[in-house]
Write an enzyme that holds these catalytic residues in place. Sequence first.
Site, PDB file in Angstrom:
ATOM      1  N   CYS A 412       0.793  -1.242   0.000  1.00 44.03           N
ATOM      2  CA  CYS A 412       0.000   0.000   0.000  1.00 44.03           C
ATOM      3  C   CYS A 412       0.824   1.291   0.000  1.00 44.03           C
ATOM      4  O   CYS A 412       0.497   2.210  -0.777  1.00 44.03           O
ATOM      5  CB  CYS A 412      -1.016  -0.009   1.136  1.00 44.03           C
ATOM      6  SG  CYS A 412      -0.543  -0.878   2.612  1.00 44.03           S
ATOM      7  N   ARG A 441       7.524 -10.719   5.772  1.00 43.09           N
ATOM      8  CA  ARG A 441       7.133 -10.384   7.141  1.00 43.09           C
ATOM      9  C   ARG A 441       7.935 -11.232   8.117  1.00 43.09           C
ATOM     10  O   ARG A 441       8.105 -12.439   7.910  1.00 43.09           O
ATOM     11  CB  ARG A 441       5.624 -10.586   7.345  1.00 43.09           C
ATOM     12  CG  ARG A 441       4.812  -9.621   6.489  1.00 43.09           C
ATOM     13  CD  ARG A 441       3.319  -9.746   6.680  1.00 43.09           C
ATOM     14  NE  ARG A 441       2.633  -8.840   5.761  1.00 43.09           N
ATOM     15  CZ  ARG A 441       1.308  -8.785   5.607  1.00 43.09           C
ATOM     16  NH1 ARG A 441       0.533  -9.589   6.324  1.00 43.09           N
ATOM     17  NH2 ARG A 441       0.771  -7.933   4.751  1.00 43.09           N
ATOM     18  N   GLN A 459       0.837 -11.706  -2.678  1.00 46.24           N
ATOM     19  CA  GLN A 459      -0.610 -11.543  -2.575  1.00 46.24           C
ATOM     20  C   GLN A 459      -1.178 -11.075  -3.913  1.00 46.24           C
ATOM     21  O   GLN A 459      -0.471 -10.448  -4.695  1.00 46.24           O
ATOM     22  CB  GLN A 459      -0.966 -10.492  -1.517  1.00 46.24           C
ATOM     23  CG  GLN A 459      -0.769 -10.925  -0.084  1.00 46.24           C
ATOM     24  CD  GLN A 459      -1.251  -9.846   0.878  1.00 46.24           C
ATOM     25  OE1 GLN A 459      -1.038  -8.663   0.640  1.00 46.24           O
ATOM     26  NE2 GLN A 459      -1.893 -10.248   1.959  1.00 46.24           N
ATOM     27  N   ASP A 461      -2.669  -8.538  -4.430  1.00 46.68           N
ATOM     28  CA  ASP A 461      -2.893  -7.294  -3.694  1.00 46.68           C
ATOM     29  C   ASP A 461      -3.331  -6.187  -4.653  1.00 46.68           C
ATOM     30  O   ASP A 461      -2.795  -6.076  -5.758  1.00 46.68           O
ATOM     31  CB  ASP A 461      -1.567  -6.893  -3.022  1.00 46.68           C
ATOM     32  CG  ASP A 461      -1.772  -5.937  -1.875  1.00 46.68           C
ATOM     33  OD1 ASP A 461      -2.923  -5.735  -1.473  1.00 46.68           O
ATOM     34  OD2 ASP A 461      -0.770  -5.400  -1.388  1.00 46.68           O
ATOM     35  N   HIS A 463      -5.096  -1.923  -4.712  1.00 45.34           N
ATOM     36  CA  HIS A 463      -5.587  -0.746  -3.992  1.00 45.34           C
ATOM     37  C   HIS A 463      -6.390   0.118  -4.956  1.00 45.34           C
ATOM     38  O   HIS A 463      -5.944   0.398  -6.062  1.00 45.34           O
ATOM     39  CB  HIS A 463      -4.420   0.033  -3.383  1.00 45.34           C
ATOM     40  CG  HIS A 463      -3.688  -0.771  -2.349  1.00 45.34           C
ATOM     41  ND1 HIS A 463      -2.593  -1.542  -2.672  1.00 45.34           N
ATOM     42  CD2 HIS A 463      -3.926  -0.955  -1.031  1.00 45.34           C
ATOM     43  CE1 HIS A 463      -2.176  -2.172  -1.587  1.00 45.34           C
ATOM     44  NE2 HIS A 463      -2.965  -1.832  -0.583  1.00 45.34           N
ATOM     45  N   LYS A 542     -12.719  -2.730   8.232  1.00 51.57           N
ATOM     46  CA  LYS A 542     -12.524  -3.706   7.166  1.00 51.57           C
ATOM     47  C   LYS A 542     -13.673  -4.710   7.144  1.00 51.57           C
ATOM     48  O   LYS A 542     -14.418  -4.869   8.114  1.00 51.57           O
ATOM     49  CB  LYS A 542     -11.198  -4.446   7.349  1.00 51.57           C
ATOM     50  CG  LYS A 542     -11.082  -5.218   8.665  1.00 51.57           C
ATOM     51  CD  LYS A 542      -9.748  -5.936   8.763  1.00 51.57           C
ATOM     52  CE  LYS A 542      -9.635  -6.695  10.085  1.00 51.57           C
ATOM     53  NZ  LYS A 542      -8.416  -7.523  10.164  1.00 51.57           N
ATOM     54  N   HIS A 589      -8.148  -1.087   0.320  1.00 51.38           N
ATOM     55  CA  HIS A 589      -7.207  -2.203   0.248  1.00 51.38           C
ATOM     56  C   HIS A 589      -8.023  -3.478   0.014  1.00 51.38           C
ATOM     57  O   HIS A 589      -9.011  -3.702   0.710  1.00 51.38           O
ATOM     58  CB  HIS A 589      -6.442  -2.376   1.563  1.00 51.38           C
ATOM     59  CG  HIS A 589      -5.753  -1.155   2.065  1.00 51.38           C
ATOM     60  ND1 HIS A 589      -4.380  -1.044   2.139  1.00 51.38           N
ATOM     61  CD2 HIS A 589      -6.241   0.019   2.549  1.00 51.38           C
ATOM     62  CE1 HIS A 589      -4.058   0.138   2.649  1.00 51.38           C
ATOM     63  NE2 HIS A 589      -5.173   0.798   2.908  1.00 51.38           N
TER      64      HIS A 589
END
Length: 714
Positions: A412, A441, A459, A461, A463, A542, A589
């Site tokens: 992000c 991570r 991911q 992922d 946005h 979320k 997100h």
Amino acid sequence: MLLRLSARSIRRSSSSSSFSSSLPYLFASASPFCTAPPMAINHPKDEAYLSSVIPKRIKLFEEIQVNQLEYLRALPHDPIKITLPDGTVKDGRKWETTPMDIAGQISKGLATSALISEVNDALWDMTRPLEGDCKLQLFKFDSDKGRDTLWHSSAHILGQALEQEYGCQLCIGPCTTRGEGFFYDAFYGNLGLNDDHFPKIEAGAAKAAKEAQPFERIEVTKDQALEMFSDNNFKVEIINELPADKTITVYRCGPLVDLCRGPHIPNTSFVKAFKCLRASSAYWRASKDRESLQRVYGISYPDQKQLKKYLQFLEEAKKYDHRLLGQKQELFFCHPLSPGSWFFLPLGTRVYNKLMDFIKEQYWKRGYTEVITPNMYNMNLWETSGHAANYKENMFTFDIEKQEFGLKPMNCPGHCLMFQHRVRSYRELPIRLADFGVLHRNEASGALSGLTRVRRFQQDDAHIFCKEDQVTEEVKGVLEFIDYVYKVFGFTYELKLSTRPEKYLGDSETWDKAEKDLKVALDAFGKPWLLNPGDGAFYGPKIDITVSDAMNRKFQCATLQLDFQLPDRFKLEYAAEDEAKIERPVMIHRAVLGSVERMFAILLEHYKGKWPFWLSPRQAIVCPISKKSEIYALQVKERIHQAGYYVDADISDRKIDKKVREAQLAQYNYILVVGETEAATGQVSVRLRDSAAHLVKSIDDLLEDFKAKTAEYQ
């Protein structure tokens, strides 16, 4: 009436009463250091600890409890109205009537099976008096809230058994994040727990349940808490992090006195079946530089029948553990030289890429734009985003030319830089940026678990940067995306709206608006959803999506988070329709698969190793009956390969029955047997993986079948 309630009448509340508290789960706290090293512990049982420390805590607990009961006794017990979900209204008394009383009025069975209540959308102990007019809902074990409460309370029963048996220093004890039981971490000195210790622990838990110990609650000041837990440096560390004026909640069941937000089941007798599952090592605060702890996992149920069924399920599930199947099917492996980072072998890479291609195809249809962003950034970026303050302990950081950098744990902030790099107009919005970038991570070694908990992952992922009036449609579009993908996989799922947590960025007005926008989008989507108070991300509310696989196990995969904070922190702007006006975009997100690694593992177990054709790394194998048909077999293989499918040929000198059997065990979807007849006619004898029947097809017809199955994700 009030005296009869005893300490049960002092329970957690999110209201504004004198003794109410919004304390977060103490189990989730984080701290960089401990105030002192843990005290020495003797084994197998520290009698001095049991004879001095525990009685001291109980004495302090009872002294505070008496004072609080006297305070409640003096309060006016005015009439109140209690509204049930069906609209029925019950009469009660303020500071006197409890949810258990209301359950008893409805039915005796409900009073003996209801585990927890919800008062005005806040979880509330069954034996805690109501504080005014309210909405009341009761939950049994067949609900998520009832189940999680039983398991949370069972963690306290486990903690009691551990403390009584070993005199250990208890640390944290929540439900597991996967929603399958609970655990308790504790410091035992040099003792290493294993299965041989479980019978004694289970006997201690059974004793606690037989005694029907009530879960009693008090609220204490920081100084009182420090005095009460002065002999446990782990608890002291947690307490020291709290503000001086913070009201802290403490629960007691039998001899156990523990820091806890609660709420809990009425008493320990509701836990009729209890089992220790496994023990492992863990680090305090998940840091390898901290104390080494022992973690005991457990499961519990309100009856033995459910426990027996669960243990049978565990035995069945072991057969389909993704680590076992992954090794058997030659899909992936992990090496000690790179713990938590998995090697995907050629066959595993096929599945991995198929998953990403599937999502990329949907990106094209749904208006997403793929981008590529850097893997590491100067820590200044993470300070701007807020991750340095809230997430740094989970990042891999290092120095380059005397400056601190970090590997990205999420995409992000990088996408914020991409939005920011030039002037934006309202005409461009919404902008949907998708990124399969590699993420890292810093998970503790003890927390690593196959592909489901890793250090290196990718991911799907993305946005979405949009205007405020576009939020509802964009969130609805994401939910439809998730619904489509999960139907393809054969998952069912649940939706939960997770709202503002205790620690959050921004102001409450912005959060209220964000939560309202998500509620509107969920309602517009048209599927049932639940409220999950206080479990949002630190930067925004979320929607959590919990999937259930073929074995009815629950997993958290997809996520959808609304964020007003990062656009503000990065000063993101776009030119509004009124060109003189500058607006701030809203950021959404979202991930559908979540971690590709985690979804890979879930699907492997969900399908029990039997991949559907479109996702299979072994779609077909050609098996010639004899040497005479080998050339034709290789020609068939090449034709299928050129058509874009994964195909092999078994040209060994083994008998055809053995070839077919081994192909079935290797989970080939199609087994194509060819002999002289098939070679002469340009056909193949088709056998499916799980069927003894076979039929003859031309190569063209076979490829049409392949094409149809791929197009329909079968």
